[in-house]
Design a protein around this motif. Structure first.
Motif, PDB file in Angstrom:
ATOM      1  N   LEU A  62       0.829  -1.208   0.000  1.00  0.00           N
ATOM      2  CA  LEU A  62       0.000   0.000   0.000  1.00  0.00           C
ATOM      3  C   LEU A  62       0.863   1.257   0.000  1.00  0.00           C
ATOM      4  O   LEU A  62       0.592   2.215  -0.733  1.00  0.00           O
ATOM      5  N   LEU A  63       1.916   1.246   0.820  1.00  0.00           N
ATOM      6  CA  LEU A  63       2.804   2.411   0.898  1.00  0.00           C
ATOM      7  C   LEU A  63       3.538   2.637  -0.420  1.00  0.00           C
ATOM      8  O   LEU A  63       3.723   3.779  -0.860  1.00  0.00           O
ATOM      9  N   LEU A  64       3.955   1.550  -1.068  1.00  0.00           N
ATOM     10  CA  LEU A  64       4.627   1.664  -2.363  1.00  0.00           C
ATOM     11  C   LEU A  64       3.679   2.218  -3.423  1.00  0.00           C
ATOM     12  O   LEU A  64       4.056   3.084  -4.226  1.00  0.00           O
ATOM     13  N   ALA A  65       2.444   1.724  -3.422  1.00  0.00           N
ATOM     14  CA  ALA A  65       1.458   2.168  -4.409  1.00  0.00           C
ATOM     15  C   ALA A  65       1.140   3.652  -4.256  1.00  0.00           C
ATOM     16  O   ALA A  65       0.861   4.343  -5.246  1.00  0.00           O
ATOM     17  N   LYS A  66       1.206   4.146  -3.034  1.00  0.00           N
ATOM     18  CA  LYS A  66       0.909   5.560  -2.766  1.00  0.00           C
ATOM     19  C   LYS A  66       2.134   6.460  -2.933  1.00  0.00           C
ATOM     20  O   LYS A  66       2.031   7.676  -2.774  1.00  0.00           O
ATOM     21  N   GLY A  67       3.285   5.854  -3.231  1.00  0.00           N
ATOM     22  CA  GLY A  67       4.499   6.647  -3.416  1.00  0.00           C
ATOM     23  C   GLY A  67       5.076   7.190  -2.125  1.00  0.00           C
ATOM     24  O   GLY A  67       5.816   8.175  -2.140  1.00  0.00           O
TER      25      GLY A  67
END
Length: 250
Positions: A62-67
């Motif tokens: 989730l954190l990666l997807a949100k940058g």
């Protein structure tokens, strides 16, 4: 996504952490706080326990997807083994330590002409030499930066372990390192040993900066692979002579 992968918080993630009205969930906030660009996911998983660790992969996605986080290269100084000086290195440096300590008291700097080094880094035409100053004293770092810049160096400064890691990850590999013995969260001798054990960094000339010119401290630096010593407070002439001698002897 591997357990040994290392992640750091992006500027967007830092802003999210500072925000009074964050839009992310508590588990995401907790993982953001733990990701420091040094610890691997395996180490973080171990620190939080099995129950929480089982949910980390989904939270990280989730954190990666949100940058909010990004994968970073491994810490060049984060080897799992503990570096220790060998008895042979201590014995070989013993005789020189007496000379070094005496010379430091007399002229404030000492350079090991005899230490064998690899070939200097090949620079592009017109490219300046590069140096990293490792010192947490802001005034001292500014002083050293001024004179190295005057001598034709592009200078980078690190005052903590995290900053040391960040600077050594950047290109180019430095042509010189000025390394303070005492840092707030790191030991200069340990950093030196890690430099000497790293395949890409091992031949970088390193001059130690120290306020303690005792034989014991000098012996430890020489046995760890220091190319020279400069005592604090640093005198301009001693600094320039030490740098020119170290680089001129490659």
């Amino acid at each position: 996504m591997q357990y040994n992968d290392i992640y750091a918080v992006t500027p967007k993630g830092q802003q999210e952490l500072r925000s009074a009205a964050t839009t992310i969930s508590p588990p995401e906030v907790e993982l953001l706080v733990r990701l420091d660009g040094i610890l691997s996911m395996a180490q973080i998983r171990q620190s939080v326990g099995e129950a929480v660790g089982a949910t980390l992969d989904n939270t990280l996605k989730l954190l990666l997807a949100k940058g909010l986080v990004t994968q970073v290269p491994p810490d060049p100084f984060a080897a799992s083994l503990q570096f220790q000086l060998s008895p042979t290195a201590l014995t070989e440096a013993g005789a020189e330590a007496d000379l070094c300590a005496a010379t430091l008291k007399k002229s404030n700097y000492y350079v090991r002409i005899a230490r064998k080094r690899g070939s200097p880094r090949q620079r592009a035409p017109g490219e300046r030499q590069s140096a990293i100053i490792v010192d947490d004293d802001e005034h001292m770092a500014k002083f050293l930066n001024h004179y190295l810049t005057f001598e034709g160096f592009d200078v980078r400064v690190a005052g903590s372990r995290a900053e040391v890691v960040a600077e050594f990850r950047k290109a180019p590999i430095p042509d010189l390192v000025l390394l303070d013995v005492m840092l707030p969260d790191a030991d200069g001798f340990d950093i030196l040993l890690r430099i000497r054990s790293h395949p890409q960094l091992k031949d970088i000339p390193v001059i130690m900066l120290t306020a303690k010119a005792t034989r014991e401290a000098v012996l430890k630096g020489l046995a760890s692979g220091a190319d020279g010593y400069i005592t604090k407070p640093v005198e301009t002439e001693s600094l320039i002579q030490a740098v020119r001698t170290v680089l001129g002897s490659q």
